[in-house]
Motif scaffolding. Structure first.
Motif, PDB file in Angstrom:
ATOM      1  N   UNK A   1     -15.759  46.457 -17.154  1.00  0.00           N
ATOM      2  CA  UNK A   1     -16.655  45.665 -17.995  1.00  0.00           C
ATOM      3  C   UNK A   1     -16.432  45.987 -19.465  1.00  0.00           C
ATOM      4  N   UNK A   2     -16.267  47.262 -19.778  1.00  0.00           N
ATOM      5  CA  UNK A   2     -16.023  47.638 -21.164  1.00  0.00           C
ATOM      6  C   UNK A   2     -14.707  47.058 -21.666  1.00  0.00           C
TER       7      UNK A   2
ATOM      8  N   UNK B   1      -9.478  40.393 -26.520  1.00  0.00           N
ATOM      9  CA  UNK B   1      -9.465  39.271 -27.463  1.00  0.00           C
ATOM     10  C   UNK B   1      -9.244  37.938 -26.748  1.00  0.00           C
ATOM     11  N   UNK B   2      -8.707  37.990 -25.522  1.00  0.00           N
ATOM     12  CA  UNK B   2      -8.490  36.765 -24.760  1.00  0.00           C
ATOM     13  C   UNK B   2      -9.793  36.120 -24.320  1.00  0.00           C
ATOM     14  N   UNK B   3     -10.885  36.878 -24.338  1.00  0.00           N
ATOM     15  CA  UNK B   3     -12.169  36.361 -23.859  1.00  0.00           C
ATOM     16  C   UNK B   3     -13.298  36.427 -24.878  1.00  0.00           C
ATOM     17  N   UNK B   4     -13.145  37.187 -25.937  1.00  0.00           N
ATOM     18  CA  UNK B   4     -14.240  37.420 -26.876  1.00  0.00           C
ATOM     19  C   UNK B   4     -14.671  36.156 -27.593  1.00  0.00           C
ATOM     20  N   UNK B   5     -15.971  36.069 -27.833  1.00  0.00           N
ATOM     21  CA  UNK B   5     -16.526  35.029 -28.692  1.00  0.00           C
ATOM     22  C   UNK B   5     -16.386  35.502 -30.136  1.00  0.00           C
ATOM     23  N   UNK B   6     -15.909  34.627 -30.974  1.00  0.00           N
ATOM     24  CA  UNK B   6     -15.854  34.979 -32.392  1.00  0.00           C
ATOM     25  C   UNK B   6     -16.171  33.732 -33.207  1.00  0.00           C
ATOM     26  N   UNK B   7     -17.061  33.917 -34.148  1.00  0.00           N
ATOM     27  CA  UNK B   7     -17.449  32.833 -35.041  1.00  0.00           C
ATOM     28  C   UNK B   7     -17.136  33.280 -36.456  1.00  0.00           C
TER      29      UNK B   7
ATOM     30  N   UNK C   1     -20.849  41.013 -25.636  1.00  0.00           N
ATOM     31  CA  UNK C   1     -21.528  40.524 -24.432  1.00  0.00           C
ATOM     32  C   UNK C   1     -21.504  39.007 -24.378  1.00  0.00           C
ATOM     33  N   UNK C   2     -20.419  38.450 -24.854  1.00  0.00           N
ATOM     34  CA  UNK C   2     -20.255  37.007 -24.878  1.00  0.00           C
ATOM     35  C   UNK C   2     -18.811  36.692 -24.501  1.00  0.00           C
ATOM     36  N   UNK C   3     -18.640  35.644 -23.717  1.00  0.00           N
ATOM     37  CA  UNK C   3     -17.315  35.197 -23.306  1.00  0.00           C
ATOM     38  C   UNK C   3     -17.141  33.750 -23.743  1.00  0.00           C
ATOM     39  N   UNK C   4     -16.021  33.467 -24.385  1.00  0.00           N
ATOM     40  CA  UNK C   4     -15.696  32.117 -24.829  1.00  0.00           C
ATOM     41  C   UNK C   4     -15.191  31.327 -23.626  1.00  0.00           C
ATOM     42  N   UNK C   5     -15.852  30.214 -23.318  1.00  0.00           N
ATOM     43  CA  UNK C   5     -15.521  29.437 -22.127  1.00  0.00           C
ATOM     44  C   UNK C   5     -14.114  28.842 -22.216  1.00  0.00           C
ATOM     45  N   UNK C   6     -13.716  28.364 -23.388  1.00  0.00           N
ATOM     46  CA  UNK C   6     -12.382  27.777 -23.520  1.00  0.00           C
ATOM     47  C   UNK C   6     -11.290  28.826 -23.315  1.00  0.00           C
ATOM     48  N   UNK C   7     -11.482  29.997 -23.883  1.00  0.00           N
ATOM     49  CA  UNK C   7     -10.521  31.087 -23.672  1.00  0.00           C
ATOM     50  C   UNK C   7     -10.503  31.510 -22.201  1.00  0.00           C
ATOM     51  N   UNK C   8     -11.680  31.547 -21.600  1.00  0.00           N
ATOM     52  CA  UNK C   8     -11.797  31.925 -20.194  1.00  0.00           C
ATOM     53  C   UNK C   8     -11.072  30.932 -19.300  1.00  0.00           C
TER      54      UNK C   8
ATOM     55  N   UNK D   1     -22.387  41.651 -13.671  1.00  0.00           N
ATOM     56  CA  UNK D   1     -22.912  42.026 -14.984  1.00  0.00           C
ATOM     57  C   UNK D   1     -23.183  40.750 -15.767  1.00  0.00           C
ATOM     58  N   UNK D   2     -24.394  40.576 -16.300  1.00  0.00           N
ATOM     59  CA  UNK D   2     -24.721  39.339 -17.025  1.00  0.00           C
ATOM     60  C   UNK D   2     -24.014  39.277 -18.375  1.00  0.00           C
ATOM     61  N   UNK D   3     -23.608  38.071 -18.731  1.00  0.00           N
ATOM     62  CA  UNK D   3     -22.942  37.803 -20.004  1.00  0.00           C
ATOM     63  C   UNK D   3     -23.411  36.455 -20.535  1.00  0.00           C
ATOM     64  N   UNK D   4     -23.320  36.296 -21.835  1.00  0.00           N
ATOM     65  CA  UNK D   4     -23.525  34.981 -22.446  1.00  0.00           C
ATOM     66  C   UNK D   4     -22.179  34.268 -22.440  1.00  0.00           C
ATOM     67  N   UNK D   5     -22.210  32.992 -22.147  1.00  0.00           N
ATOM     68  CA  UNK D   5     -21.000  32.170 -22.176  1.00  0.00           C
ATOM     69  C   UNK D   5     -21.150  31.180 -23.323  1.00  0.00           C
ATOM     70  N   UNK D   6     -20.141  31.111 -24.177  1.00  0.00           N
ATOM     71  CA  UNK D   6     -20.226  30.266 -25.358  1.00  0.00           C
ATOM     72  C   UNK D   6     -19.244  29.111 -25.244  1.00  0.00           C
TER      73      UNK D   6
END
Length: 156
Positions: free
Chosen positions: A54-55, A61-67, A74-81, A133-138
């Motif tokens: 999980x850590x 960087x393949x999954x991280x949300x970045x604005x 604790x966020x996963x970018x749906x498009x990257x995913x 493990x719960x995550x936010x999906x963006x």
């Protein structure tokens, strides 16, 4: 005299049999205790692998949300995913050393939606420890957050 020595031999034999019975009984309990402690340490080891996984997922960087260059943990970018899950096993070989003996998938809960298999395969011949493990999906295209969880199966 002969009867007395036969009685002493009989008593010695009974004492030896009782002693052997107690030794065998003690060994059985010791082996059971060791088996239980080994199973407990295997489960604890699987939990540690899941926490490490999980850590690692949080900082991929393949999954991280970045604005605008700011990383949202604790966020996963749906498009990257979605693009990572479409790569398949051929391209996922680089993660073999990072995620040993694991299967990683992501499930969107609210709103009910998609399921992505990120890495790994099922292994029907080994014990499996399941963690969620719960995550936010963006969703970057809709600029909306969804709720989901990362499902980790560790095989021991």
């Amino acid at each position: 005299m002969k009867k007395q020595s036969q009685m002493k031999i009989g008593e010695s034999m009974v004492i030896i049999i009782i002693f052997l019975f107690l030794v065998v009984f003690g060994l059985v309990f010791y082996v059971k205790y060791k088996i239980i402690s080994i199973e407990g340490s295997a489960k604890e080891n699987a939990e540690l692998i899941a926490i490490q996984t999980v850590q690692k997922i949080q900082f991929l960087p393949e999954l991280q949300c970045s604005v605008e260059g700011t990383v949202d943990y604790n966020c996963i970018d749906i498009l990257k995913l979605a693009s990572l899950s479409e790569l398949g096993d051929d391209q996922n070989g680089i993660y073999d050393s990072m995620f040993p003996e694991t299967k990683i998938s992501v499930q969107q809960i609210y709103p009910p939606g998609a399921h992505w298999d990120v890495y790994g395969d099922e292994s029907p011949f080994r014990d499996e420890h399941y963690f969620a493990i719960p995550f936010a999906l963006f969703n970057t295209t809709a600029n909306q957050y969804y709720f989901g969880y990362v499902e980790i199966k560790v095989f021991t």
